[in-house]
Design an enzyme around this catalytic site. Structure first.
Site, mmCIF file in Angstrom:
data_model
loop_
_atom_site.group_PDB
_atom_site.id
_atom_site.type_symbol
_atom_site.label_atom_id
_atom_site.label_comp_id
_atom_site.label_asym_id
_atom_site.label_seq_id
_atom_site.Cartn_x
_atom_site.Cartn_y
_atom_site.Cartn_z
ATOM 1 N N LYS A 95 0.822 -1.214 0.000
ATOM 2 C CA LYS A 95 0.000 0.000 0.000
ATOM 3 C C LYS A 95 0.861 1.270 0.000
ATOM 4 O O LYS A 95 2.062 1.225 0.272
ATOM 5 C CB LYS A 95 -0.933 -0.031 1.217
ATOM 6 C CG LYS A 95 -1.957 -1.189 1.169
ATOM 7 C CD LYS A 95 -2.906 -1.090 2.355
ATOM 8 C CE LYS A 95 -4.004 -2.142 2.260
ATOM 9 N NZ LYS A 95 -4.978 -2.007 3.374
ATOM 10 N N TYR A 141 -12.305 -1.578 -3.732
ATOM 11 C CA TYR A 141 -12.823 -1.744 -2.371
ATOM 12 C C TYR A 141 -14.351 -1.612 -2.289
ATOM 13 O O TYR A 141 -14.895 -1.350 -1.218
ATOM 14 C CB TYR A 141 -12.153 -0.742 -1.431
ATOM 15 C CG TYR A 141 -10.758 -1.169 -1.006
ATOM 16 C CD1 TYR A 141 -10.575 -2.242 -0.125
ATOM 17 C CD2 TYR A 141 -9.624 -0.529 -1.484
ATOM 18 C CE1 TYR A 141 -9.318 -2.651 0.271
ATOM 19 C CE2 TYR A 141 -8.346 -0.932 -1.091
ATOM 20 C CZ TYR A 141 -8.208 -1.990 -0.210
ATOM 21 O OH TYR A 141 -6.954 -2.399 0.185
ATOM 22 N N PHE A 179 -15.358 3.845 7.042
ATOM 23 C CA PHE A 179 -14.025 4.294 6.636
ATOM 24 C C PHE A 179 -13.815 4.245 5.122
ATOM 25 O O PHE A 179 -12.702 4.472 4.649
ATOM 26 C CB PHE A 179 -12.957 3.460 7.346
ATOM 27 C CG PHE A 179 -13.077 1.969 7.136
ATOM 28 C CD1 PHE A 179 -12.594 1.370 5.982
ATOM 29 C CD2 PHE A 179 -13.689 1.165 8.088
ATOM 30 C CE1 PHE A 179 -12.708 0.003 5.774
ATOM 31 C CE2 PHE A 179 -13.811 -0.207 7.889
ATOM 32 C CZ PHE A 179 -13.321 -0.783 6.726
ATOM 33 N N ASN A 190 -2.055 0.337 6.585
ATOM 34 C CA ASN A 190 -1.528 -0.887 7.206
ATOM 35 C C ASN A 190 -0.630 -1.716 6.281
ATOM 36 O O ASN A 190 -0.594 -2.937 6.379
ATOM 37 C CB ASN A 190 -2.671 -1.703 7.820
ATOM 38 C CG ASN A 190 -3.699 -2.137 6.803
ATOM 39 O OD1 ASN A 190 -3.572 -1.835 5.623
ATOM 40 N ND2 ASN A 190 -4.713 -2.840 7.249
ATOM 41 N N HIS A 216 -2.152 -5.379 1.505
ATOM 42 C CA HIS A 216 -3.473 -5.974 1.322
ATOM 43 C C HIS A 216 -3.281 -7.443 0.989
ATOM 44 O O HIS A 216 -2.357 -7.788 0.255
ATOM 45 C CB HIS A 216 -4.206 -5.294 0.157
ATOM 46 C CG HIS A 216 -5.433 -6.053 -0.291
ATOM 47 N ND1 HIS A 216 -6.637 -5.937 0.361
ATOM 48 C CD2 HIS A 216 -5.623 -6.966 -1.279
ATOM 49 C CE1 HIS A 216 -7.516 -6.748 -0.235
ATOM 50 N NE2 HIS A 216 -6.925 -7.377 -1.228
ATOM 51 N N GLU A 228 -9.430 -10.112 -7.725
ATOM 52 C CA GLU A 228 -8.440 -9.052 -7.519
ATOM 53 C C GLU A 228 -7.243 -9.216 -8.459
ATOM 54 O O GLU A 228 -6.679 -8.227 -8.930
ATOM 55 C CB GLU A 228 -8.026 -9.030 -6.039
ATOM 56 C CG GLU A 228 -9.189 -8.566 -5.170
ATOM 57 C CD GLU A 228 -8.956 -8.677 -3.661
ATOM 58 O OE1 GLU A 228 -9.855 -8.244 -2.914
ATOM 59 O OE2 GLU A 228 -7.896 -9.183 -3.241
HETATM 60 P P1 IDP Z 1 -8.041 -6.554 5.790
HETATM 61 O O1 IDP Z 1 -7.216 -5.647 4.900
HETATM 62 O O2 IDP Z 1 -7.235 -7.055 6.959
HETATM 63 O O3 IDP Z 1 -8.719 -7.655 5.026
HETATM 64 P P2 IDP Z 1 -10.642 -5.249 5.926
HETATM 65 O O4 IDP Z 1 -11.565 -5.348 7.090
HETATM 66 O O5 IDP Z 1 -10.984 -6.020 4.687
HETATM 67 O O6 IDP Z 1 -9.168 -5.646 6.449
HETATM 68 O O7 IDP Z 1 -10.508 -3.698 5.565
HETATM 69 C C1 IDP Z 1 -9.912 -3.290 4.352
HETATM 70 C C2 IDP Z 1 -8.966 -2.156 4.614
HETATM 71 O O8 IDP Z 1 -9.707 -1.024 5.082
HETATM 72 C C3 IDP Z 1 -7.928 -2.388 5.713
HETATM 73 O O9 IDP Z 1 -6.804 -3.114 5.274
HETATM 74 C C4 IDP Z 1 -7.580 -0.975 6.120
HETATM 75 O O10 IDP Z 1 -6.691 -0.362 5.187
HETATM 76 C C5 IDP Z 1 -8.939 -0.274 6.028
HETATM 77 N N1 IDP Z 1 -9.642 -0.274 7.325
HETATM 78 C C6 IDP Z 1 -10.197 -1.346 7.956
HETATM 79 N N2 IDP Z 1 -10.760 -0.989 9.123
HETATM 80 C C7 IDP Z 1 -10.551 0.354 9.228
HETATM 81 C C8 IDP Z 1 -10.901 1.321 10.233
HETATM 82 O O11 IDP Z 1 -11.526 1.022 11.251
HETATM 83 N N3 IDP Z 1 -10.508 2.615 9.992
HETATM 84 C C9 IDP Z 1 -9.820 2.986 8.856
HETATM 85 N N4 IDP Z 1 -9.487 2.100 7.904
HETATM 86 C C10 IDP Z 1 -9.821 0.807 8.080
HETATM 87 MG MG MG Z 2 -10.158 -7.563 3.533
#
Ligand code: IDP
Ligand code: MG
Length: 131
Positions: free
Chosen positions: A3, A43, A51, A106, A109, A120
């Site tokens: 990312k 997404y 978010f 984070n 992905h 994807e």
């Molecule tokens: P994942 O990437 O671990 O599968 P997901 O729940 O699918 O997590 O969420 C997709 C992406 O959305 C996350 O990787 C992160 O970048 C963002 N995200 C998830 N939860 C939050 C939040 O509570 N605040 C802001 N961004 C979030």
């Molecule tokens: Mg996910």
């Protein structure tokens, strides 16, 4: 995907090293940037989540590395290698624990199912870009 935060702070090499050492084979890879529209579409499944807007802005804020990885049990093993979504909850030694800045930014992905990995992978790569 690696990312925008991880690309911007010079973590591409370190993350790819961990991916290689964990036994994944790189089938396709590119350095690219998502438009807001493309990030919104990638997404789409999260569009009702609070978010979503922040996520789309962030994912289109700078270049990313997209890749298709192959391994026995790849989806589960990659999720294990990257760690929990929130880096403060990620296990020691995981990519997110080491490289992620926040729950939003984070570092990486990973697809959450074989079906979504297929979708994807097709989002980024044609058949001729896979080796
Ligand atoms: P994942 O990437 O671990 O599968 P997901 O729940 O699918 O997590 O969420 C997709 C992406 O959305 C996350 O990787 C992160 O970048 C963002 N995200 C998830 N939860 C939050 C939040 O509570 N605040 C802001 N961004 C979030
Ligand atoms: Mg996910």
């Amino acid at each position: 995907m690696i990312k925008p935060d991880a690309v911007a702070n010079g973590s591409i090499g370190g993350i790819l090293k961990m991916i290689n050492e964990a036994g994944f084979r790189i089938v396709a890879m590119k350095y690219t940037k998502l438009s807001a529209e493309a990030a919104g579409s990638f997404y789409e499944v999260h569009k009702e989540r609070p978010f979503y807007g922040e996520l789309v802005d962030y994912m289109s804020s700078g270049p990313i590395v997209a890749a298709i990885l192959e391994k026995e049990n790849a989806v589960a093993d990659f999720r294990k290698l990257i760690g929990a979504t929130d880096p403060t909850k990620a296990e020691e030694g995981t990519i997110r624990k080491i490289y992620a800045k926040s729950i939003a930014a984070n570092a990486v992905h990973g697809s959450d199912s074989d079906e979504n990995a297929e979708i994807e992978g097709n989002f980024y790569f044609s058949g001729l870009e896979r080796f």
